[in-house]
Design a protein around this motif. Structure first.
Motif, PDB file in Angstrom:
ATOM      1  N   LEU A   1      -8.987   7.242   2.670  1.00 24.07           N
ATOM      2  CA  LEU A   1      -8.720   6.048   1.873  1.00 24.07           C
ATOM      3  C   LEU A   1      -9.975   5.179   1.829  1.00 24.07           C
TER       4      LEU A   1
ATOM      5  N   PHE B   1      -8.180   0.384  -3.641  1.00 24.17           N
ATOM      6  CA  PHE B   1      -7.993   1.549  -2.780  1.00 24.17           C
ATOM      7  C   PHE B   1      -8.160   2.813  -3.622  1.00 24.17           C
ATOM      8  N   TYR B   2      -8.873   3.797  -3.077  1.00 30.42           N
ATOM      9  CA  TYR B   2      -9.153   4.997  -3.854  1.00 30.42           C
ATOM     10  C   TYR B   2      -9.292   6.209  -2.938  1.00 30.42           C
ATOM     11  N   ASP B   3      -9.230   7.382  -3.559  1.00 35.44           N
ATOM     12  CA  ASP B   3      -9.394   8.641  -2.831  1.00 35.44           C
ATOM     13  C   ASP B   3     -10.878   8.837  -2.552  1.00 35.44           C
TER      14      ASP B   3
ATOM     15  N   LEU C   1       0.650   4.338  -2.618  1.00 34.67           N
ATOM     16  CA  LEU C   1       0.413   5.711  -2.183  1.00 34.67           C
ATOM     17  C   LEU C   1       1.526   6.645  -2.679  1.00 34.67           C
TER      18      LEU C   1
ATOM     19  N   GLU D   1     -12.059   1.779   0.406  1.00 37.20           N
ATOM     20  CA  GLU D   1     -11.780   0.387   0.049  1.00 37.20           C
ATOM     21  C   GLU D   1     -13.058  -0.243  -0.510  1.00 37.20           C
TER      22      GLU D   1
ATOM     23  N   LEU E   1       0.833  -1.195   0.000  1.00 39.62           N
ATOM     24  CA  LEU E   1       0.000   0.000   0.000  1.00 39.62           C
ATOM     25  C   LEU E   1       0.873   1.252   0.000  1.00 39.62           C
TER      26      LEU E   1
ATOM     27  N   ARG F   1     -11.005   4.743   5.678  1.00 37.13           N
ATOM     28  CA  ARG F   1      -9.951   4.993   6.655  1.00 37.13           C
ATOM     29  C   ARG F   1      -9.411   6.415   6.493  1.00 37.13           C
TER      30      ARG F   1
ATOM     31  N   LEU G   1      -5.311  11.928   3.903  1.00 39.66           N
ATOM     32  CA  LEU G   1      -6.192  11.461   2.841  1.00 39.66           C
ATOM     33  C   LEU G   1      -7.254  10.547   3.415  1.00 39.66           C
TER      34      LEU G   1
ATOM     35  N   ILE H   1      -6.429   4.552  -6.563  1.00 35.63           N
ATOM     36  CA  ILE H   1      -5.024   4.609  -6.173  1.00 35.63           C
ATOM     37  C   ILE H   1      -4.302   3.341  -6.618  1.00 35.63           C
TER      38      ILE H   1
ATOM     39  N   ASP I   1      -3.534   5.787  11.109  1.00 32.59           N
ATOM     40  CA  ASP I   1      -4.494   5.045  10.292  1.00 32.59           C
ATOM     41  C   ASP I   1      -5.716   4.767  11.159  1.00 32.59           C
TER      42      ASP I   1
END
Length: 441
Positions: A58, A81-83, A6, A60, A2, A39, A56, A73, A31
């Motif tokens: 995160l 995983f994405y913004d 990132l 899922e 990860l 997250r 950011l 991402i 986290d």
């Protein structure tokens, strides 16, 4: 894995401050699981031995819908995983958390005392910002996430909450914020305010006026053109003076003595030296600029200082149906927090707005063959609106006496010197805009 995703992703984001330099290391400092599939991360990015930290959201998902493909991402073991700032199904936690004053693993979500937050609107991401990310919830709220984190209370949160307590006009009402400890210091991560859904950006309004002037017959003056902006410039001057008055009432004020005034002039001179070394086109104007700085050094008596906006221009104000509203009290984002919170002369803000009028007048001429033919009209528009703004500033209670005029001229020239360096590095075709500031008026 990860961390590697990132690192590759963050280097491409427009709010990332280390563009053009390799990332030596990225680590996850915090986290916090907010809801299933969401997250909150604080990541540390090391470049050339220096560390910056970013936040950011995160997201899922096992299957990423097409509407979120642009926010991807990367994938690890079948998890995308994405913004998640782009996912309205996830960002409702911002409203919920602030409405409930929730604390989770050191992440504190708070609302302004007495504020009633409606948690039903869904969010969209504004696309214009460079250093932060703002989420708009319906037509009610705008939540700004500060991407690059600097330990301490953000000046915008500090100022707007203090002015709101005084029921000051000309600000967007605050509703809540998010904070956490960073290096043992309470640090602002986000602030949520009133969204001015029916307001117009000051820069856009000014450019509309300039376009109207340039499209009108050559003999038409700026006062006669259909989109004359001078009335709005005067009202903006009044609003600016009243904001300064409220800032002086809400925060401590002080006086700087002669030796500190000389030190300020010397800082202007150092900036000039750096700019001249970088941009030879500035050299013919050095004598006149030095003369203005020398006049500041000759001032006697104390000069009042207070909290100010610090990055004031037409893009920081909005025209509602009733009046002007001032936004973004962060100060200059690239400066240390202590400097952004430091007391300064309110004339610094006045100078910033005067420079913005010059930019609005000449922005549409950059790179155009007919720029020379329109230069006179650009100067006329700028002079008319600068004068109207200063008239309004005095009308609103702002003071610009002889000493103030000397300081104001120095602030304005120093700002133009900074602009010369910036444009030479980033937008060479815009260099004539700040260079015009050094012509005799």
């Amino acid at each position: 894995m990860l961390n590697e995703l990132l690192a590759a992703w963050i280097s491409r984001q427009r709010w990332f401050g280390g563009k053009g330099r390799p990332i030596d290391e990225l680590s996850i400092d915090a986290d916090v699981v907010l809801t299933p599939g969401l997250r909150h991360l604080i990541v540390a990015v090391w470049q050339d031995g220096c560390r910056d930290r970013y936040q950011l959201l995160l997201g899922e998902r096992h299957d990423l819908p097409d509407r979120l493909a642009h926010a991807l991402i990367g994938s690890v073991d079948g998890i995308c995983f994405y913004d998640a700032t782009h996912d309205p199904e996830r960002t409702s936690w911002l409203l919920d958390g602030m409405a409930r004053d929730e604390t989770r693993s050191g992440l504190r979500m708070r609302h302004v005392e007495g504020a009633d937050i409606d948690t039903s609107p869904r969010s969209i991401v504004l696309g214009a910002e460079q250093s932060n990310t703002s989420l708009v919830y319906g037509d009610a709220y705008i939540c700004k996430l500060f991407r690059r984190l600097i330990p301490g209370v953000n000046p915008e949160l500090e100022i707007v909450t203090a002015l709101a307590e005084r029921k000051a006009p000309h600000i967007a009402q605050p509703y809540g914020w998010i904070e956490a400890e960073l290096d043992g210091t309470g640090t602002t991560l986000a602030i949520m305010q009133e969204y001015l859904s029916n307001a117009n950006d000051g820069w856009d309004l000014a450019l509309t006026s300039v376009r109207d002037l340039y499209a009108s017959p050559q003999e038409t003056s700026a006062a006669e053109a259909g989109g004359d902006f001078a009335g709005e410039a005067r009202r903006l001057g009044v609003a600016t003076a009243r904001v300064h008055e409220e800032l002086a009432a809400a925060f401590p004020t002080d006086l700087i003595e002669t030796h500190e005034i000389k030190r300020m002039a010397e800082s202007f001179r150092r900036r000039l030296g750096r700019a001249v070394a970088e941009v030879p086109e500035l050299r013919p104007h050095v004598g006149a600029i030095e003369d203005a700085y020398h006049e500041v050094e000759q001032l006697t008596g104390a000069v009042p200082v207070q909290r100010v906006h610090g990055d004031y221009h037409l893009g920081q104000v909005m025209r509602t149906p009733t009046d002007w509203v001032v936004l973004d009290f962060e100060g200059e984002p690239g400066q240390p927090l202590a400097e952004r919170r430091a007391l300064s002369s309110p004339l610094r803000d006045v100078a910033g707005m005067l420079r913005s009028f010059d930019y609005a007048a000449r922005h549409l001429l950059a790179g155009r063959a007919e720029a020379a033919d329109l230069e006179g009209r650009a100067q006329e528009w700028a002079d008319r609106n600068r004068a109207a703004f200063l008239e309004g500033y005095r009308e609103g209670g702002g003071v610009i006496g002889r000493v103030d005029a000397t300081l104001l001229r120095a602030f304005e020239l120093s700002k133009a010197v900074y602009e010369v360096g910036y444009e030479a590095r980033n937008r060479p075709t815009w260099l004539p805009i700040p260079l015009a500031a050094f012509r005799p008026r």
